[in-house]
Scaffold this active site. Structure first.
Site, PDB file in Angstrom:
ATOM      1  N   ASN A  66      -3.614   8.638  13.474  1.00  0.00           N
ATOM      2  CA  ASN A  66      -3.935   8.642  14.905  1.00  0.00           C
ATOM      3  C   ASN A  66      -5.350   8.095  15.032  1.00  0.00           C
ATOM      4  O   ASN A  66      -6.259   8.589  14.373  1.00  0.00           O
ATOM      5  CB  ASN A  66      -3.860  10.080  15.453  1.00  0.00           C
ATOM      6  N   GLY A  67      -5.520   7.072  15.857  1.00  0.00           N
ATOM      7  CA  GLY A  67      -6.853   6.486  16.036  1.00  0.00           C
ATOM      8  C   GLY A  67      -6.752   4.971  16.043  1.00  0.00           C
ATOM      9  O   GLY A  67      -5.652   4.413  16.130  1.00  0.00           O
ATOM     10  N   ARG A  72       2.081  14.788  24.172  1.00  0.00           N
ATOM     11  CA  ARG A  72       0.875  13.950  24.154  1.00  0.00           C
ATOM     12  C   ARG A  72       1.167  12.530  24.621  1.00  0.00           C
ATOM     13  O   ARG A  72       0.242  11.788  24.953  1.00  0.00           O
ATOM     14  CB  ARG A  72       0.301  13.900  22.727  1.00  0.00           C
ATOM     15  N   LYS A 130      -1.320  10.883  40.946  1.00  0.00           N
ATOM     16  CA  LYS A 130      -0.111  11.592  40.503  1.00  0.00           C
ATOM     17  C   LYS A 130       1.131  10.741  40.725  1.00  0.00           C
ATOM     18  O   LYS A 130       1.989  10.626  39.865  1.00  0.00           O
ATOM     19  CB  LYS A 130       0.070  12.908  41.274  1.00  0.00           C
ATOM     20  N   GLU A 174      -6.467  11.979  44.010  1.00  0.00           N
ATOM     21  CA  GLU A 174      -5.652  12.680  43.024  1.00  0.00           C
ATOM     22  C   GLU A 174      -4.161  12.575  43.394  1.00  0.00           C
ATOM     23  O   GLU A 174      -3.308  12.377  42.520  1.00  0.00           O
ATOM     24  CB  GLU A 174      -6.093  14.150  42.916  1.00  0.00           C
ATOM     25  N   CYS A 186      -1.045   9.140  19.936  1.00  0.00           N
ATOM     26  CA  CYS A 186      -0.385   9.444  18.667  1.00  0.00           C
ATOM     27  C   CYS A 186      -0.613  10.905  18.294  1.00  0.00           C
ATOM     28  O   CYS A 186      -1.659  11.475  18.597  1.00  0.00           O
ATOM     29  CB  CYS A 186      -0.972   8.616  17.529  1.00  0.00           C
ATOM     30  N   LYS A 227      -0.998  12.327  27.058  1.00  0.00           N
ATOM     31  CA  LYS A 227      -1.671  13.512  27.604  1.00  0.00           C
ATOM     32  C   LYS A 227      -3.133  13.542  27.192  1.00  0.00           C
ATOM     33  O   LYS A 227      -4.001  13.874  27.990  1.00  0.00           O
ATOM     34  CB  LYS A 227      -0.957  14.765  27.075  1.00  0.00           C
ATOM     35  N   HIS A 231     -11.398  -2.072  57.013  1.00  0.00           N
ATOM     36  CA  HIS A 231     -12.237  -3.101  56.384  1.00  0.00           C
ATOM     37  C   HIS A 231     -11.491  -3.868  55.307  1.00  0.00           C
ATOM     38  O   HIS A 231     -12.106  -4.498  54.452  1.00  0.00           O
ATOM     39  CB  HIS A 231     -13.510  -2.472  55.812  1.00  0.00           C
ATOM     40  N   GLU A 240       1.237   7.846  38.330  1.00  0.00           N
ATOM     41  CA  GLU A 240       1.493   8.255  36.949  1.00  0.00           C
ATOM     42  C   GLU A 240       2.965   8.528  36.682  1.00  0.00           C
ATOM     43  O   GLU A 240       3.515   8.058  35.700  1.00  0.00           O
ATOM     44  CB  GLU A 240       0.737   9.561  36.625  1.00  0.00           C
ATOM     45  N   TRP A 297       1.799   6.115  19.822  1.00  0.00           N
ATOM     46  CA  TRP A 297       1.526   5.543  21.143  1.00  0.00           C
ATOM     47  C   TRP A 297       0.899   4.182  20.851  1.00  0.00           C
ATOM     48  O   TRP A 297      -0.224   4.097  20.359  1.00  0.00           O
ATOM     49  CB  TRP A 297       0.573   6.460  21.893  1.00  0.00           C
TER      50      TRP A 297
HETATM   51  C1  G6P Z   1      -5.023  11.074  30.257  1.00  0.00           C
HETATM   52  C2  G6P Z   1      -3.932  11.810  31.008  1.00  0.00           C
HETATM   53  C3  G6P Z   1      -4.436  12.265  32.367  1.00  0.00           C
HETATM   54  C4  G6P Z   1      -5.711  13.080  32.203  1.00  0.00           C
HETATM   55  C5  G6P Z   1      -6.774  12.292  31.446  1.00  0.00           C
HETATM   56  C6  G6P Z   1      -7.988  13.133  31.101  1.00  0.00           C
HETATM   57  O1  G6P Z   1      -5.267   9.843  30.854  1.00  0.00           O
HETATM   58  O2  G6P Z   1      -2.793  10.987  31.159  1.00  0.00           O
HETATM   59  O3  G6P Z   1      -3.450  13.063  32.994  1.00  0.00           O
HETATM   60  O4  G6P Z   1      -6.187  13.445  33.458  1.00  0.00           O
HETATM   61  O5  G6P Z   1      -6.233  11.839  30.206  1.00  0.00           O
HETATM   62  O6  G6P Z   1      -7.608  14.155  30.215  1.00  0.00           O
HETATM   63  P1  G6P Z   1      -8.528  15.399  29.895  1.00  0.00           P
HETATM   64  O7  G6P Z   1      -7.800  16.160  28.823  1.00  0.00           O
HETATM   65  O8  G6P Z   1      -9.838  14.854  29.419  1.00  0.00           O
HETATM   66  O9  G6P Z   1      -8.689  16.167  31.155  1.00  0.00           O
END
Ligand code: G6P
Length: 590
Positions: free
Chosen positions: A93-94, A27, A467, A463, A2, A585, A486, A470, A69
């Site tokens: 937000n929260g 965000r 990606k 990673e 949010c 984000k 395994h 996501e 969100w």
């Molecule tokens: C969220 C985002 C990720 C990010 C993670 C950590 O889950 O979707 O892309 O890596 O937060 O965010 P930060 O700002 O702590 O690196």
């Protein structure tokens, strides 16, 4: 996550709120709303994008806006904020953890709720407690809340006023040409507020009579310093309607150069004694940042001989038993606002550990909470999926690892001087993009992908898998190449894609063995390596040559084609890389 914004202006504020919500879009959200106070209160809130509000206009200089969100209650018009009661309108937000008990209490007193959200209880409490004092009513209401909140509230009886409060969720106030603002983050105020002050937990912001005033939890006035917003926090512009994620990948070489310059200017003396004496370290982070923490662990254990325990921050919070005064805890977070990472850092400090933050935002809550901070200079990262910040995090962590080696062994590791070739190496890694385009075209219909790696390449594989999950919504798993047989090999059948990253000479053969196991079961093998001989000798049907750098630095560049591959897969599948499904984000709730 949010985002909230609030504005008090001499002019109509509807346009400024809409623009602010557009800047908060990055965000992550699933519904949006605006309330404007003119002669009366006008509210427009809708499920879906901020652009759904573009047809709404109401005259008035005081207003609030929200991107939601969903946590409590599905994304819907009714659950979207602002919520209203008794002439008040609120955005939040929260998470209000005790909302069920409060809701029951309020319903018992005859209140009728029009949403399933936890947030609506706050505005109902404010309306109940109001006896003529706006700030006092908000203070009394938030005193009942457990959990986290950043709220902004306006009231029909108080045109030209706004009250905001915060606990655990971020809140800043800013002054600019367009008016006085409160907002969830600094980047969203870029261009409209030139001076910013941050609210701390338990504090209140009251905008009235053209001034922003801060109060502590007992409502005593506070004096705050407003600082000028940094140029680098301004949002990256995307020409021609392109995507932020693509622009941010293209920015990696620039971001690496800027980050290295700032690291070279950094004085490590304040943590020299601590690093020299470190016997054990912890690294904590979430999401992409966690993968950079894994690379840090491998590098420090190998080069400095210090054991590093690496946890996702959310797990660390619940198993911190071993952290103590002799320990160094490295907390990594692009935003510096991720709730789990912050809590992990607070917990480590409360146990007497020395906390080093690695973040992209020097003014973030994490930076303020740490004993020592390394700020990367990636610039504003708008796309939800982290790209350039990951490469910069790796650079910061490698630099920190090199300092550790220096403090322990009185010499820098051999690869230290090669950090200056990383930007060039990153540009060279982009030469792989045309092959990567072909690979994405080939795999666009894939239902699942394995990413394999050994040693530090496993972090890159993880990673890469994250990606593609996501943003392309393809199931993917980053897996140790040696573990395949395994269990996971069971899923490999004709055409099943397996992408292997192999950049460590002593492990080339081992990785190749794993690919051979896949190939002989009909799998489609892809290999990324900087070693021509590895590509030539491989059974992979598709291969890609990476640039050559000292092996410990390879994670910074070998991930680039994987970041780009995820982007291309997303485009091929008709999805928006900047706004992935269900993700935010900056995750400011647990
Ligand atoms: C969220 C985002 C990720 C990010 C993670 C950590 O889950 O979707 O892309 O890596 O937060 O965010 P930060 O700002 O702590 O690196």
């Amino acid at each position: 996550m949010c985002g909230i914004i609030g504005c008090v202006s001499d002019k109509d504020c509807c346009g400024a709120l809409y623009d602010g919500l557009k800047r908060l879009e990055y965000r992550g959200y699933d519904s949006a709303g605006i309330a404007v106070l003119g002669k009366t209160l006008s509210v427009c809130k809708k499920k879906g994008g901020v652009s759904n509000l573009s047809g709404f206009y109401a005259a008035g200089g005081t207003g609030i806006g929200h991107t939601r969100w969903a946590t409590h209650g599905a994304p819907s018009d009714a659950n979207a904020h602002p919520h209203t009661s008794g002439g008040f309108a609120l955005v939040h937000n929260g998470i209000v953890e005790n909302y069920a008990a409060l809701k029951e209490e309020l319903e018992g007193e005859g209140e009728v709720f029009s949403s399933e959200t936890d947030s609506e209880v706050i505005v109902k409490l404010i309306a109940r407690y109001f006896e003529g004092d706006f700030l006092g009513a908000v203070a009394r209401a938030v005193g009942r809340l457990e959990g986290s909140y950043a709220i902004a509230v306006i009231c029909e009886k108080f045109p030209g006023e706004l009250v905001a409060a915060k606990k655990k969720s971020p809140l800043v106030a800013g002054e600019g040409r367009g008016g006085l603002f409160v907002c969830s983050d600094i980047p969203a105020l870029s261009g409209i507020a030139d001076y910013i002050a941050k609210a701390e937990d338990g504090e209140f912001v009251h905008i009235a009579k053209g001034e922003i005033n801060f109060y502590d939890r007992a409502l005593r006035p506070l004096s705050k310093t407003f600082f000028r917003t940094q140029e680098e926090l301004r949002g990256a512009a995307v020409a021609g309607g392109g995507y932020f994620m693509r622009a941010e990948i293209a920015e990696i070489p620039r971001a690496l150069s800027d980050t290295l310059s700032s690291l070279e200017d950094k004085d490590f003396a304040p943590c020299a004694r601590i690093l020299r004496g470190a016997k054990r370290m912890f690294a904590v982070a979430c999401g992409t940042a966690y993968h950079s923490a894994l690379v840090f662990r491998d590098t420090v254990e190998r080069e400095a001989g210090i054991p590093v325990v690496c946890h996702t921050a959310g797990e660390f919070r619940y198993r911190p038993a071993l952290v103590g005064p002799q320990d160094v805890v490295v907390a990594v977070s692009q935003s510096g606002e991720t709730a789990d990472t912050l809590e992990a850092a607070y917990l480590a400090r409360s146990r007497g550990a020395f906390v080093i933050a690695v973040t992209n935002i020097g003014s973030s809550t994490l930076a303020a909470a740490a004993d020592f901070t390394l700020v990367m200079r990636a610039g504003a990262e708008i796309a939800v999926a982290a790209t350039k910040s990951y490469n910069c995090q790796l650079l910061c962590l490698l630099y920190l690892a090199a300092q550790l080696v220096f403090f322990k062994k009185d010499r820098f590791p051999d690869w230290f001087s090669a950090l200056s070739s990383l930007a060039e190496g990153a540009s060279a890694a982009m030469d792989c993009f045309s092959e990567t385009d072909r690979l994405a075209d080939c795999l666009k219909k894939a239902r699942a992908i394995y990413y394999l790696g050994r040693g530090t390449d496993l972090c890159t594989a993880r990673e890469g898998a994250l990606k593609v999950k996501e943003i392309a919504c393809v199931f993917a798993e980053g897996y140790p190449a040696g573990e395949l047989k395994h269990g996971s090999l069971a899923l490999v059948e004709e055409g099943f894609p397996v992408i292997c990253v192999s950049t460590q000479k002593n492990l080339l053969k081992k990785s190749e063995n794993a690919l051979a196991e896949v190939r002989s079961r009909g799998g489609f093998c892809v290999l990324f390596s900087q070693y021509r001989e590895a590509l030539a000798d491989s059974c992979a049907q598709f291969s890609c040559l990476l640039p050559i750098l000292p092996e410990p630095l390879m994670p910074v560049v070998s991930v680039i084609p994987l970041q780009y591959f995820a982007y291309k897969m997303c485009i091929e599948r008709g999805l928006d890389p900047d706004k992935p499904r269900n993700l935010a984000k900056s995750v400011t709730v647990e």
